[in-house]
Design a protein around this motif. Structure first.
Motif, PDB file in Angstrom:
ATOM      1  N   GLY A  51       0.717  -1.286   0.118  1.00 23.65           N
ATOM      2  CA  GLY A  51       0.080   0.021   0.070  1.00 23.65           C
ATOM      3  C   GLY A  51       0.897   1.282  -0.118  1.00 23.65           C
ATOM      4  O   GLY A  51       1.937   1.053   0.096  1.00 23.65           O
ATOM      5  N   SER A  52       0.282   2.265   0.023  1.00 25.73           N
ATOM      6  CA  SER A  52       0.783   3.590   0.033  1.00 25.73           C
ATOM      7  C   SER A  52       1.723   3.889   1.318  1.00 25.73           C
ATOM      8  O   SER A  52       2.734   4.758   1.320  1.00 25.73           O
ATOM      9  N   ALA A  53       1.237   3.465   2.289  1.00 27.31           N
ATOM     10  CA  ALA A  53       1.909   3.720   3.722  1.00 27.31           C
ATOM     11  C   ALA A  53       2.930   2.559   3.984  1.00 27.31           C
ATOM     12  O   ALA A  53       4.048   2.770   4.693  1.00 27.31           O
ATOM     13  N   GLN A  54       2.350   1.370   3.801  1.00 29.62           N
ATOM     14  CA  GLN A  54       3.206  -0.041   4.172  1.00 29.62           C
ATOM     15  C   GLN A  54       2.894  -1.016   3.377  1.00 29.62           C
ATOM     16  O   GLN A  54       2.180  -1.269   2.850  1.00 29.62           O
ATOM     17  N   ALA A  55       4.105  -1.768   3.325  1.00 28.19           N
ATOM     18  CA  ALA A  55       3.976  -3.295   2.534  1.00 28.19           C
ATOM     19  C   ALA A  55       3.761  -4.154   3.558  1.00 28.19           C
ATOM     20  O   ALA A  55       4.631  -4.295   4.567  1.00 28.19           O
ATOM     21  N   LYS A  56       2.763  -4.931   3.385  1.00 29.09           N
ATOM     22  CA  LYS A  56       2.360  -6.148   4.253  1.00 29.09           C
ATOM     23  C   LYS A  56       2.557  -7.383   3.639  1.00 29.09           C
ATOM     24  O   LYS A  56       1.993  -7.642   2.574  1.00 29.09           O
ATOM     25  N   ALA A  57       3.683  -8.109   4.118  1.00 31.12           N
ATOM     26  CA  ALA A  57       3.718  -9.440   3.584  1.00 31.12           C
ATOM     27  C   ALA A  57       3.252 -10.841   4.657  1.00 31.12           C
ATOM     28  O   ALA A  57       3.277 -10.687   5.546  1.00 31.12           O
ATOM     29  N   GLY A  87      -6.914   2.935   4.463  1.00 31.00           N
ATOM     30  CA  GLY A  87      -5.369   2.923   4.290  1.00 31.00           C
ATOM     31  C   GLY A  87      -4.664   3.923   4.747  1.00 31.00           C
ATOM     32  O   GLY A  87      -5.240   4.765   5.551  1.00 31.00           O
ATOM     33  N   GLY A  88      -3.422   4.142   4.233  1.00 27.13           N
ATOM     34  CA  GLY A  88      -2.677   5.252   4.493  1.00 27.13           C
ATOM     35  C   GLY A  88      -3.128   6.567   3.919  1.00 27.13           C
ATOM     36  O   GLY A  88      -3.354   7.510   4.515  1.00 27.13           O
ATOM     37  N   THR A  89      -3.366   6.493   2.603  1.00 25.52           N
ATOM     38  CA  THR A  89      -3.745   7.940   1.973  1.00 25.52           C
ATOM     39  C   THR A  89      -5.292   7.620   1.231  1.00 25.52           C
ATOM     40  O   THR A  89      -5.818   8.528   0.910  1.00 25.52           O
ATOM     41  N   ALA A 148       5.089  10.875  13.550  1.00 28.61           N
ATOM     42  CA  ALA A 148       3.686  10.988  13.915  1.00 28.61           C
ATOM     43  C   ALA A 148       2.981   9.756  13.725  1.00 28.61           C
ATOM     44  O   ALA A 148       1.984   9.433  14.422  1.00 28.61           O
ATOM     45  N   GLU A 149       3.149   8.708  12.777  1.00 32.15           N
ATOM     46  CA  GLU A 149       2.717   7.462  12.772  1.00 32.15           C
ATOM     47  C   GLU A 149       3.008   6.626  13.985  1.00 32.15           C
ATOM     48  O   GLU A 149       2.140   6.177  14.050  1.00 32.15           O
ATOM     49  N   GLU A 150       4.160   6.862  14.258  1.00 30.51           N
ATOM     50  CA  GLU A 150       4.354   6.245  15.506  1.00 30.51           C
ATOM     51  C   GLU A 150       3.367   6.494  16.789  1.00 30.51           C
ATOM     52  O   GLU A 150       3.006   5.776  17.460  1.00 30.51           O
ATOM     53  N   GLY A 188      -7.739  -2.238   7.197  1.00 30.01           N
ATOM     54  CA  GLY A 188      -6.673  -1.289   6.823  1.00 30.01           C
ATOM     55  C   GLY A 188      -6.217  -0.547   8.502  1.00 30.01           C
ATOM     56  O   GLY A 188      -6.747  -0.916   9.281  1.00 30.01           O
ATOM     57  N   GLY A 189      -4.899  -0.183   8.430  1.00 28.51           N
ATOM     58  CA  GLY A 189      -4.570   0.397   9.600  1.00 28.51           C
ATOM     59  C   GLY A 189      -5.301   1.550  10.394  1.00 28.51           C
ATOM     60  O   GLY A 189      -5.527   1.339  11.640  1.00 28.51           O
ATOM     61  N   GLY A 190      -6.146   2.051   9.629  1.00 26.80           N
ATOM     62  CA  GLY A 190      -7.287   3.009  10.071  1.00 26.80           C
ATOM     63  C   GLY A 190      -8.118   2.193  10.962  1.00 26.80           C
ATOM     64  O   GLY A 190      -8.815   3.070  11.797  1.00 26.80           O
TER      65      GLY A 190
HETATM   66  N1  LIG Z   1      -2.557   0.060  15.365  1.00 31.81           N
HETATM   67  C1  LIG Z   1      -2.512   0.986  14.593  1.00 31.81           C
HETATM   68  N2  LIG Z   1      -2.735   2.249  15.240  1.00 31.81           N
HETATM   69  C2  LIG Z   1      -2.534   3.382  14.499  1.00 31.81           C
HETATM   70  N3  LIG Z   1      -2.073   3.463  13.170  1.00 31.81           N
HETATM   71  C3  LIG Z   1      -1.966   2.165  12.734  1.00 31.81           C
HETATM   72  C4  LIG Z   1      -2.078   1.041  13.153  1.00 31.81           C
HETATM   73  N4  LIG Z   1      -1.606  -0.119  12.659  1.00 31.81           N
HETATM   74  C5  LIG Z   1      -1.250   0.434  11.396  1.00 31.81           C
HETATM   75  N5  LIG Z   1      -1.408   1.924  11.454  1.00 31.81           N
HETATM   76  C6  LIG Z   1      -1.307   2.954  10.447  1.00 31.81           C
HETATM   77  O1  LIG Z   1      -2.225   2.669   9.330  1.00 31.81           O
HETATM   78  C7  LIG Z   1      -1.547   3.243   8.214  1.00 31.81           C
HETATM   79  C8  LIG Z   1      -2.353   2.577   7.128  1.00 31.81           C
HETATM   80  O2  LIG Z   1      -1.940   1.224   7.125  1.00 31.81           O
HETATM   81  P1  LIG Z   1      -2.425   0.198   5.759  1.00 31.81           P
HETATM   82  O3  LIG Z   1      -1.525  -0.686   5.961  1.00 31.81           O
HETATM   83  O4  LIG Z   1      -3.866   0.175   5.811  1.00 31.81           O
HETATM   84  O5  LIG Z   1      -2.171   1.310   4.690  1.00 31.81           O
HETATM   85  P2  LIG Z   1      -1.826   1.242   3.067  1.00 31.81           P
HETATM   86  O6  LIG Z   1      -2.387  -0.210   2.675  1.00 31.81           O
HETATM   87  O7  LIG Z   1      -0.334   1.297   3.056  1.00 31.81           O
HETATM   88  O8  LIG Z   1      -2.615   2.485   2.585  1.00 31.81           O
HETATM   89  P3  LIG Z   1      -3.480   2.455   1.081  1.00 31.81           P
HETATM   90  O9  LIG Z   1      -4.371   1.302   1.321  1.00 31.81           O
HETATM   91  O10 LIG Z   1      -3.837   3.859   1.251  1.00 31.81           O
HETATM   92  O11 LIG Z   1      -2.367   2.385  -0.163  1.00 31.81           O
HETATM   93  C9  LIG Z   1      -0.116   3.250   8.414  1.00 31.81           C
HETATM   94  O12 LIG Z   1       0.590   4.356   8.324  1.00 31.81           O
HETATM   95  C10 LIG Z   1       0.066   2.455   9.745  1.00 31.81           C
HETATM   96  O13 LIG Z   1       1.243   2.954  10.250  1.00 31.81           O
END
Ligand SMILES: Nc1ncnc2c1ncn2[C@@H]1O[C@H](COP(=O)(O)OP(=O)(O)OP(=O)(O)O)[C@@H](O)[C@H]1O
Ligand SMILES: [Mg+2]
Length: 328
Positions: A10-16, A186-188, A236-238, A286-288
């Motif tokens: 994804g735009s924020a992180q790669a999940k393997a 997701g991220g964006t 900020a993400e952390e 998604g992370g959100g």
């Molecule tokens: N438990 C959590 N609390 C807060 N934020 C989190 C948590 N777990 C993941 N995230 C954050 O959620 C965000 C989105 O993660 P996700 O993997 O869904 O995005 P993505 O798939 O990369 O983005 P997109 O789908 O928009 O391309 C990331 O920035 C991640 O750091």
């Protein structure tokens, strides 16, 4: 058989998701932060620096601020994306091994609204070609050899992951006639779709908002309170994950930052699904989902499912789909 590694990049992180040598299914996350330069450290080129066959230089690393944009369509078929996929494979221990990968495209790019041509084959082929393209480790290390690449849409596999067991059968409480709203924050991008358990898509839409929007808003709110000009994105993400910034409790600021995004999502959902209560369930991934999933479910008033580690749901779902296909 060649090993399969699913990478939902994804735009924020790669999940393997992949199987370890001892049989356990493992997951790994690599932030999608890529600089367009081969970075150097005390030992020479960085471990995560790459040269592409086109002559490009990239470094994948969590802490840079000079990173390229990953939420634009051209990123999906870029050398930077190839570098991220290889870095994810390297960090997952696949250097020097032959692998098949499965990667993802946002729903609105995977599917096409052109009549008679529902799947965007051209983009899918060019994404595959790009992933299979030539690349070298700048530091001279061996890389994984990608021998095949499949492309999946985001969204739907998360539903598969949540409502089906490892043999593909529906879990108790679900039936084929259900209509489920899948919201992937997701991220964006936030992808929303109305899907039946067998994967038929009734409607889908994507809009530009997500956790990085919350992170930006959080930075704006927190920077003056901490007496600094800006807060780096990684920090900020952390903070969104831990609820703390420099060891100070910032839950209140996170809540304020989240509210704007929550409102946007609710508004967009209202435009797409006139009465959410007619839907059987809403699946929030998604992370959100970790951040605002529960509040969103409350506002919608529909029975909600938020899986564990909701950012991994698509990657896990594709792994399950692929595993079942190979058994059956
Ligand atoms: N438990 C959590 N609390 C807060 N934020 C989190 C948590 N777990 C993941 N995230 C954050 O959620 C965000 C989105 O993660 P996700 O993997 O869904 O995005 P993505 O798939 O990369 O983005 P997109 O789908 O928009 O391309 C990331 O920035 C991640 O750091
Ligand atoms: Mg995603």
């Amino acid at each position: 058989m060649t090993v399969l590694v699913v990478i939902d990049e994804g735009s924020a992180q790669a999940k393997a998701t992949y199987r370890a040598e001892n049989g356990a299914v493992l997951t790994r996350v690599v932030p999608s932060r890529i600089a367009e330069q081969a970075k150097v450290d005390i030992n020479g080129y960085a471990e995560s620096a790459y040269f592409t066959e086109e002559g490009g230089e990239y470094t994948v690393n969590g802490d840079f601020d000079d990173i390229i944009r990953t939420n634009i369509p051209s990123y999906q078929t870029s050398e930077a994306n190839r570098a991220l996929v290889h870095e994810t494979l390297r960090q997952s221990g696949f250097a020097g091994r032959s692998v098949r990968v499965a990667v993802t495209l946002p729903m609105n790019q995977f599917f096409s609204k052109v009549k008679g041509d529902p799947i965007n084959q051209k983009l899918i082929s060019s994404k595959k070609r790009n992933i299979l393209g030539g690349i070298k480790s700048a530091a001279g290390h061996q890389l994984a050899e990608i021998i095949d690449c499949k492309v999946y849409p985001e969204g739907i596999p998360a539903l598969f992951d949540t409502i089906r067991d490892d043999s593909g059968a529906l879990k108790p409480g679900f039936d084929e006639a259900m209509k489920i709203l899948v919201v992937d924050i997701g991220g964006t991008t936030t992808d929303v779709s109305v899907v039946t358990p067998n994967g038929t898509i009734e409607a889908y839409d994507s809009f530009q908002t997500g956790v990085l929007t919350i992170a930006e808003r959080f930075s704006e709110l927190a920077a003056p309170e901490f007496g600094i000009k800006r807060i780096p994105r990684a920090m900020a993400e952390e903070a969104l994950k831990t609820g703390r910034l420099k060891n100070i409790e910032v839950g209140n600021l996170i809540e304020r930052a989240s509210r704007t995004v929550l409102k946007t999502i609710l508004r967009e959902l209202e435009a797409m699904v006139s009465s959410p209560t007619l839907l059987d369930k809403v699946l929030i991934v998604g992370g959100g989902a970790s951040l605002i999933g529960e509040e969103l479910a409350l506002e919608l008033g529909v029975d909600a499912l938020i899986p564990e580690q909701p950012d991994m749901a698509i990657s896990r779902g594709i792994y399950k789909l692929e595993t079942i296909k190979n058994v059956g």
